[in-house]
Design an enzyme around this catalytic site. Structure first.
Site, PDB file in Angstrom:
ATOM      1  N   TRP A  23       0.883  -1.158   0.000  1.00  9.87           N
ATOM      2  CA  TRP A  23       0.000   0.000   0.000  1.00  9.87           C
ATOM      3  C   TRP A  23       0.922   1.209   0.000  1.00  9.87           C
ATOM      4  O   TRP A  23       1.618   1.479   0.970  1.00  9.87           O
ATOM      5  CB  TRP A  23      -0.908   0.008   1.235  1.00  9.87           C
ATOM      6  CG  TRP A  23      -1.943   1.086   1.205  1.00  9.87           C
ATOM      7  CD1 TRP A  23      -3.145   1.058   0.556  1.00  9.87           C
ATOM      8  CD2 TRP A  23      -1.880   2.365   1.866  1.00  9.87           C
ATOM      9  NE1 TRP A  23      -3.821   2.233   0.756  1.00  9.87           N
ATOM     10  CE2 TRP A  23      -3.067   3.056   1.553  1.00  9.87           C
ATOM     11  CE3 TRP A  23      -0.928   2.988   2.664  1.00  9.87           C
ATOM     12  CZ2 TRP A  23      -3.336   4.331   2.030  1.00  9.87           C
ATOM     13  CZ3 TRP A  23      -1.191   4.267   3.133  1.00  9.87           C
ATOM     14  CH2 TRP A  23      -2.380   4.925   2.828  1.00  9.87           C
ATOM     15  N   ASN A  25       6.977  -3.012   6.220  1.00  5.85           N
ATOM     16  CA  ASN A  25       5.678  -2.386   6.450  1.00  5.85           C
ATOM     17  C   ASN A  25       5.868  -1.240   7.428  1.00  5.85           C
ATOM     18  O   ASN A  25       6.498  -1.412   8.470  1.00  5.85           O
ATOM     19  CB  ASN A  25       4.685  -3.410   7.040  1.00  5.85           C
ATOM     20  CG  ASN A  25       3.420  -2.737   7.562  1.00  5.85           C
ATOM     21  OD1 ASN A  25       2.878  -1.851   6.918  1.00  5.85           O
ATOM     22  ND2 ASN A  25       2.965  -3.157   8.736  1.00  5.85           N
ATOM     23  N   LYS A  63     -19.644   3.729   3.141  1.00  2.89           N
ATOM     24  CA  LYS A  63     -19.699   2.575   2.243  1.00  2.89           C
ATOM     25  C   LYS A  63     -19.780   3.020   0.780  1.00  2.89           C
ATOM     26  O   LYS A  63     -19.127   2.460  -0.099  1.00  2.89           O
ATOM     27  CB  LYS A  63     -20.911   1.695   2.576  1.00  2.89           C
ATOM     28  CG  LYS A  63     -20.757   0.878   3.833  1.00  2.89           C
ATOM     29  CD  LYS A  63     -19.746  -0.227   3.647  1.00  2.89           C
ATOM     30  CE  LYS A  63     -19.074  -0.587   4.944  1.00  2.89           C
ATOM     31  NZ  LYS A  63     -18.168   0.410   5.494  1.00  2.89           N
ATOM     32  N   GLU A 120     -16.419   4.425  -0.250  1.00  3.69           N
ATOM     33  CA  GLU A 120     -15.406   3.366  -0.345  1.00  3.69           C
ATOM     34  C   GLU A 120     -15.566   2.532  -1.608  1.00  3.69           C
ATOM     35  O   GLU A 120     -14.594   2.249  -2.311  1.00  3.69           O
ATOM     36  CB  GLU A 120     -15.521   2.422   0.861  1.00  3.69           C
ATOM     37  CG  GLU A 120     -14.967   2.953   2.157  1.00  3.69           C
ATOM     38  CD  GLU A 120     -15.167   1.965   3.296  1.00  3.69           C
ATOM     39  OE1 GLU A 120     -14.206   1.712   4.030  1.00  3.69           O
ATOM     40  OE2 GLU A 120     -16.281   1.426   3.438  1.00  3.69           O
ATOM     41  N   HIS A 152     -29.821  24.191   8.895  1.00  2.00           N
ATOM     42  CA  HIS A 152     -28.713  25.035   9.354  1.00  2.00           C
ATOM     43  C   HIS A 152     -27.605  25.126   8.302  1.00  2.00           C
ATOM     44  O   HIS A 152     -26.425  25.198   8.648  1.00  2.00           O
ATOM     45  CB  HIS A 152     -28.157  24.487  10.671  1.00  2.00           C
ATOM     46  CG  HIS A 152     -29.162  24.501  11.781  1.00  2.00           C
ATOM     47  ND1 HIS A 152     -29.513  25.641  12.466  1.00  2.00           N
ATOM     48  CD2 HIS A 152     -29.920  23.493  12.305  1.00  2.00           C
ATOM     49  CE1 HIS A 152     -30.428  25.356  13.382  1.00  2.00           C
ATOM     50  NE2 HIS A 152     -30.693  24.044  13.292  1.00  2.00           N
ATOM     51  N   LYS A 162      -7.254  -2.710   4.309  1.00  4.80           N
ATOM     52  CA  LYS A 162      -8.148  -3.138   5.381  1.00  4.80           C
ATOM     53  C   LYS A 162      -7.651  -2.690   6.750  1.00  4.80           C
ATOM     54  O   LYS A 162      -8.417  -2.228   7.579  1.00  4.80           O
ATOM     55  CB  LYS A 162      -8.274  -4.673   5.353  1.00  4.80           C
ATOM     56  CG  LYS A 162      -9.188  -5.265   6.418  1.00  4.80           C
ATOM     57  CD  LYS A 162     -10.632  -4.962   6.139  1.00  4.80           C
ATOM     58  CE  LYS A 162     -11.576  -5.651   7.103  1.00  4.80           C
ATOM     59  NZ  LYS A 162     -12.955  -5.221   6.896  1.00  4.80           N
TER      60      LYS A 162
END
Length: 575
Positions: free
Chosen positions: A73, A97, A453, A456, A472, A570
């Protein structure tokens, strides 16, 4: 948030075991992936962009008894083969990592080396090689110096061609790494589930520990008294739908029934009733915490502060701090836990029993949702809500078990008809760039989880908010092209106010979609979705379900990956 794995075996080729482990680790990052095998005293390296499945074609060429693998990632450097791991330099290969916070400073001072990547990881490679020369190949000193010199949070595994029977490792900060040793094998990984095809136990390393593993040999410094724990076996082929996300979506009734059984048989920790509670989490876990706040304040009459973990400041003298996390390795939540432990008791609502948070909290309530593979959470989030609801009931001295059983029994039939009920909503929303989702009371956090959701999975901007806040400012967004989705259960204590707010939106030309158990009241509106009647306290368990499906269907309409949304992972193990 990358995933790493290393395996050494006395007699067997480890390439397939590495590959299978990487498939499990892919939830930690899928920008790129790679494997490195030691074959006849040389590093044999294979890298690909995207899915781990892209490495499968190389397996026939791999043959070695020791190797490492990585799923990336990207944090530093573009998504490219050049920046993909494993990295190799001279006699060293590594996978990493985490984040090296002072990597730029080190790069600037190393004028005698030509940096080949844009990453912070390469600093580890150069430093390890230099220290090996300086300390006469003493890996203990090398790893100790790496821990002392580098700033940040990281876990690293190394191979050394001069010692082809050992996997070296170091952990600093919040980045997890587990190790296991047997008679014929040794292995390391960011997540023990990746080792479930090889080992039956692991030791979780602590911050600042380093060493090596080899078959029937384990060496960890300093103070190796880590507890051994069993690995929960993972079947990476146990999928009932085309995607893990939908498999986990449809599993929720069974999962929640199992959670209810498991948690009712669980020996609850003995503690005094708190006068004040902080509930902390990130993403879906934070929204579960916000639902928990509504329940605890209403049912148990205890004031609650629900806060995003990274934003929580320990400035209130009293209170029990609750940490909610699926993985138990969320870096922001771990950091908040360590701030809390200075002067407060802590309780964890955790899905992964051997995780850092599970090990460090004073009290633990497992969420029992089982391994969740899809990046976007379904069953883990509803499992967190259920654990919080049962804890609320315990605090209040009430038993709602029968109501919950009845609800979850009926949930299966509702899930089966959601595509038919919500399909027209998906079709109407598929060409929209922005959505607004609205509710009152304990469903306001569900509007935010629903919006998360949709963001994503479908990459559509969506905003969740309280209906009472519409006037408002956000009402200015309403026009004839805007779709606003409203949750309107008739059991809500705000039912009449919800009706008024819906009419205000309709008057201004907004396209109102209402999810309600009384659709006959709203036939004059743009669209309705027939929901089952559910008592107000239990409404969050039911009203999240159509939005979990809607996010999935919108993603399908756009042709994007459901299980591997772009730019996400994740388990968020860096701050």
């Amino acid at each position: 948030m990358c995933g790493l794995i290393g395996i050494v075996h006395k007699t067997e080729n480890v390439s397939d075991s590495l590959f299978q482990g990487l498939k499990i680790l892919q939830y930690r990052g899928y920008d790129s992936c790679g494997m490195c095998i030691v074959d006849e005293s040389e590093f044999d390296v294979y890298k690909e962009l995207g899915s781990v499945s892209n490495l499968e074609k190389y397996l026939k060429n791999m043959n070695g008894k020791i190797g490492i693998g990585h799923t990336r990632w990207a944090t530093h450097g573009s998504r490219s083969i050049r920046n993909s791991q494993p990295f190799v330099y001279m006699n060293i290969a590594l996978v990493h990592n985490g984040i090296i916070e002072n990597h730029l400073e080190i790069k600037e001072s190393s004028t005698d080396y030509e940096w080949k990547t844009e990453t912070d990881t390469e600093v580890l490679l150069k430093m390890a090689y230099d220290y090996l020369q300086k300390f006469n190949n003493d890996w203990d000193l090398v790893l100790q110096k790496i821990c002392e010199t580098l700033e940040g949070s990281f876990a690293v595994s190394f191979l050394d061609l001069n010692d082809q029977n050992k996997i070296y490792f170091v952990r600093k900060g919040l980045s997890p790494i587990s190790i296991s040793v047997g008679k014929d094998y040794a292995c390391v990984s960011s997540d023990c589930s990746a080792l479930s095809g090889i080992a039956d136990h692991v030791f979780d390393l602590e911050d600042g520990q380093y060493g090596y593993v080899a078959p029937n040999d384990i060496h960890v410094l300093p103070n190796f008294n880590n507890k051994k724990r069993e690995i929960i076996k993972i079947d990476n082929n146990d999928r009932s739908q085309q995607t893990w996300y939908m498999s986990e979506f449809y599993s929720q009734p069974v999962v929640l029934m199992n959670v209810l059984k498991s948690i009712n048989n669980f020996k609850w920790p003995e503690m005094d009733t708190p006068e004040y509670i902080h509930l902390l989490g990130c993403g879906s876990a934070y929204y579960a915490s916000c639902v928990g706040k509504h329940w605890i304040e209403k049912i148990a009459k205890i004031p609650v502060n629900a806060c995003i973990a990274s934003e929580w400041v320990n400035n209130i003298n009293s209170g029990l701090v609750g940490l909610v996390s699926q993985s138990g390795e969320t870096a922001d939540t771990i950091a908040a836990l360590r701030r809390a432990k200075k002067d407060k008791k802590t309780i964890g609502f955790i899905n992964s029993m051997g995780s850092a948070i599970a090990r460090e909290v004073d009290y633990l309530i497992p969420t029992f949702a089982g391994h969740e593979i899809s990046v976007a959470s379904t069953k883990a989030m509803t499992g967190q809500m259920l654990s919080l609801f049962i804890w609320t009931s315990k605090l209040a001295g009430v038993d709602r078990t029968t109501e919950l059983y009845d609800l979850f029994k009926e949930m299966n039939s509702f899930l089966e008809i959601i595509p038919k009920l919500a399909g027209p909503v998906s079709a109407a929303c598929s060409n929209k760039d922005n959505l607004i989702i609205l509710a009152r009371g304990n469903l306001v956090p569900i509007t935010k989880e629903a919006s998360l959701k949709i963001k994503e999975l479908a990459y559509i901007h969506s905003e969740g908010m309280s209906l009472s806040e519409l006037k408002h400012g956000p009402l200015a967004l309403v026009d004839s092209g805007k779709i606003l989705i409203v949750m309107a259960p008739s059991s809500s204590p705000f039912w009449t106010k919800i009706l008024s707010s819906i009419e205000e939106i309709n008057t201004r030309g907004g396209k109102v979609v209402v999810l309600t158990d009384k659709p006959e009241i709203f036939t004059h509106l743009y669209m309705t979705v027939k929901m089952p009647y559910v008592e107000d306290d239990l409404a969050p368990f039911v009203y999240i379900l159509p939005f979990q499906w809607l996010a999935y269907d919108l993603a399908l309409s756009k042709g994007v990956s459901v299980d591997n949304p772009r730019n996400l992972a994740k388990s968020v193990t860096v701050e």
